[in-house]
Design an enzyme around this catalytic site. Sequence first.
Site, PDB file in Angstrom:
ATOM      1  N   LYS A 143     -17.474  73.584  49.744  1.00 25.26           N
ATOM      2  CA  LYS A 143     -16.765  72.956  50.861  1.00 25.26           C
ATOM      3  C   LYS A 143     -15.296  73.123  50.519  1.00 25.26           C
ATOM      4  CE  LYS A 143     -15.961  68.453  52.995  1.00 25.26           C
ATOM      5  NZ  LYS A 143     -16.377  67.044  53.034  1.00 25.26           N
TER       6      LYS A 143
ATOM      7  N   ASP B  59     -11.598  72.676  51.128  1.00 24.83           N
ATOM      8  CA  ASP B  59     -10.798  71.702  51.877  1.00 24.83           C
ATOM      9  C   ASP B  59      -9.311  72.048  51.817  1.00 24.83           C
ATOM     10  OD1 ASP B  59     -10.275  69.382  53.332  1.00 24.83           O
ATOM     11  OD2 ASP B  59     -11.576  68.144  52.072  1.00 24.83           O
TER      12      ASP B  59
ATOM     13  N   CYS C  51     -13.058  73.214  55.706  1.00 22.61           N
ATOM     14  CA  CYS C  51     -12.727  71.837  56.053  1.00 22.61           C
ATOM     15  C   CYS C  51     -11.231  71.710  55.852  1.00 22.61           C
ATOM     16  CB  CYS C  51     -13.474  70.905  55.108  1.00 22.61           C
ATOM     17  SG  CYS C  51     -12.979  69.186  55.210  1.00 22.61           S
TER      18      CYS C  51
ATOM     19  N   ASP D 212     -13.144  64.413  60.288  1.00 23.69           N
ATOM     20  CA  ASP D 212     -13.531  63.364  59.350  1.00 23.69           C
ATOM     21  C   ASP D 212     -14.089  62.159  60.095  1.00 23.69           C
ATOM     22  OD1 ASP D 212     -12.933  64.662  57.043  1.00 23.69           O
ATOM     23  OD2 ASP D 212     -11.046  63.624  56.646  1.00 23.69           O
TER      24      ASP D 212
HETATM   25  C1  GLA Z   1     -11.115  65.392  53.210  1.00 18.63           C
HETATM   26  C2  GLA Z   1     -12.434  65.813  53.817  1.00 18.63           C
HETATM   27  C3  GLA Z   1     -13.491  64.783  53.525  1.00 18.63           C
HETATM   28  C4  GLA Z   1     -13.609  64.626  52.026  1.00 18.63           C
HETATM   29  C5  GLA Z   1     -12.258  64.256  51.432  1.00 18.63           C
HETATM   30  C6  GLA Z   1     -12.326  64.259  49.922  1.00 18.63           C
HETATM   31  O1  GLA Z   1     -10.620  64.268  53.838  1.00 18.63           O
HETATM   32  O2  GLA Z   1     -12.294  66.036  55.190  1.00 18.63           O
HETATM   33  O3  GLA Z   1     -14.730  65.151  54.092  1.00 18.63           O
HETATM   34  O4  GLA Z   1     -14.086  65.831  51.489  1.00 18.63           O
HETATM   35  O5  GLA Z   1     -11.260  65.169  51.833  1.00 18.63           O
HETATM   36  O6  GLA Z   1     -11.117  63.909  49.354  1.00 18.63           O
END
Ligand code: GLA
Length: 732
Positions: free
Chosen positions: A471, A473, A521, A543
């Site tokens: 994932k 981010d 993400c 989120d």
């Molecule tokens: C972001 C992502 C969440 C999570 C947090 C972790 O906000 O969108 O889903 O993974 O980071 O810090």
Amino acid sequence: MRHALLAALLLLPALPVDAAPTVRHVAASRLFFLETARTSYVLGVNEKEELQQIYWGDRLTRDADLGPAHTVEGHSSFDPPEGLSPVEYPGFGGARYAEPALKVTFADGVRDLVLKVVSHEVRENALLVRLKDVSLDLRVELTYRVFPAHDVLMRQVVVENQTKGVVVVESAQSATWHVPRWTGYRLTHLAGRWAGETQLFREALGPGRKVVESRRGTTSNHQNPFFAVDPGTSDEEHGPVVFGALAWSGNWRISLERTSEDRLRVTGGMNDFDFSYPLPPGGRLETPPFYAGFTSGGFGEASRILHRFVREQILPDRASPRPRPVLYNSWEATLFDVNEEGQKRLADKAAALGAEMFVMDDGWFGARKDDHAGLGDWTVNARKFPRGLGPLIEHVHGLGMKFGLWVEPEMVNPDSDLYRAHPDWVIHFPGRPRTEARNQLILNMARDDVKEHVFAVLDRLLTDNAIDFLKWDMNRHVSEPGWPALAPAEQRTLWVRYPRNVYELIDRLRARHPKLEIESCSGGGGRVDLGILARVDQVWPSDNTEAFDRLRIQEGTSFAYPAKVMMDWVTDVPNMNGRRTPLDFRFHVAMMGSLGIGGNLDKWSEADMKLGAGKVALYKSIRATVQDGRLFRLASPREGSLTSNQYVSADGGQAVVFAFLHAQQLNRPAPVVRLRGLDPAATYRLRTVDDKLPGTPAELSGSALMGRGLQFRLTGDFDSTVVVLERVAGGA
Ligand code: GLA
């Protein structure tokens, strides 16, 4: 010889439409025909050797219906012809006052650019047109690619400096699309913010310019690089719609300009805001692809075209598509507090629900205990995982699930070993205050040394551990965009080189680890576009996992992106806001994309687990239809008290209907839901999951389902249901 050829040609049967070349040049009229199954896009070279659009719409049947291109007649000294003609790739030059596609400054200070056609080349499903300035050796190669079965076109350009001096590019757009002449123009686009992404906005376009864009270094949660334009009268199933999406995860811009001639031109590509790209002699700049299409079938058909196109032409698994697995993610259960024992326990429960992938989120690395430290140090935290990740991964694999891990590779906390070693690697202007959003700074991924470092670290992580999924981010946007190691005139290339290097990084990682799957993400839906989708398998739309809010977020996402890439989690309530929706409602909402579960399973009751396992099993039986089928948005969460979506499998054998009542008022029954996209003459067997279709026969014809519709017994607040239809007999 000529006669023999002619005779042979006459003996040949007429080419079926689909076998006809998709790109044709008709020399006599100097027209180019770009044809898909249902559309034609025609351009021509006018008497001034400019490339001009002639037609875009439903497929034409006779070439002779269109004459050669001519500049539009000017009507006053204020509006000479060249400014009025629908030129395909206008330079800033001559008397052109509308948005240019290309704007440059030559070494001697000249800022006038008049592009003329030099040559062209017809290739399979592609047209290349070479343009050059009237006097200076600046060249532009336009590429048009046709996706005949998908009714989509792609445009992209390469700008090349063949002069002897530096040419500074101030704006290089991917395309100017001229919308068919209508009496009015209405824009549909997606905008929002963190936890409220992809809200659908519709607005009439009056004279002047409307710009949707990102100035944040990435796609952004705030606006999405998708547009649709209609005359103001089209709806979900009817009427002309021109639509498009940019494949770019950097600063982007789509500008819609309604000119004084009442024409609408859509110009899009890399944002020209804070843009400056010096091209040395011989230097080239390539723009990102801009995809677009036309349909007469309303917004629903526009979305279905894009969904199929993304699945079959963009996604990494396009050649051999794989269903997206049911995923469990531990973030909302544990936040940063991860350890081997707790994750194993959650994995056991996720497996019991039927999950196929277990993802450990933030908190597993460096000195990470909250969001103040650790980003940049992608080594396993020895206190939380004294035995490394191996035992957890083995446990997850032993349960028959894939293992996924959260990373945020472009970021660094000032409190990290990486930052202490390389403070100069972050984006900043020396001596100036710098924003530390979420206590983090951004690594300058435009720098090749930074890119190589991140590649080596991730490559090691993936080599040392049997990780199936990342994932990926990105939890803040670029600000104070300085690159002090470069001369001031070069620094703004960061906007182009950063996203390019991120793309290259992901491409190389995937090449080295071919089984790896990735989710994009960015604090939710901050990096959702066709550029990133060419290299990731799914995206995280927001989120915000609160199910009622999610209906709108998912509706907006569905305008441009297929259900398959839209990861949706079932989480606990209350969440984000005070609302408490029932667990089956939350499941049904999440089942309209790629299903995930993000609740704290340690707190789920036996009844919750039973309900969840049932829904996961149901989802697996409809997954192919939802992920790869055709979507019909039957009722919008923006418009009434009920939301309903229908998915029809590619072969028409299965259909699934979801219905959600938001709030019942005045004791009224839920609105009737009329299905679409079925075979009227076929019979369908209905499988309900509850008692919310009382008095409805077990089998119904397509005509009754579409004509009379279904009356669900949905009551109170946040009631929902799902019905599966299997085609049993009849029909074509
Ligand atoms: C972001 C992502 C969440 C999570 C947090 C972790 O906000 O969108 O889903 O993974 O980071 O810090």
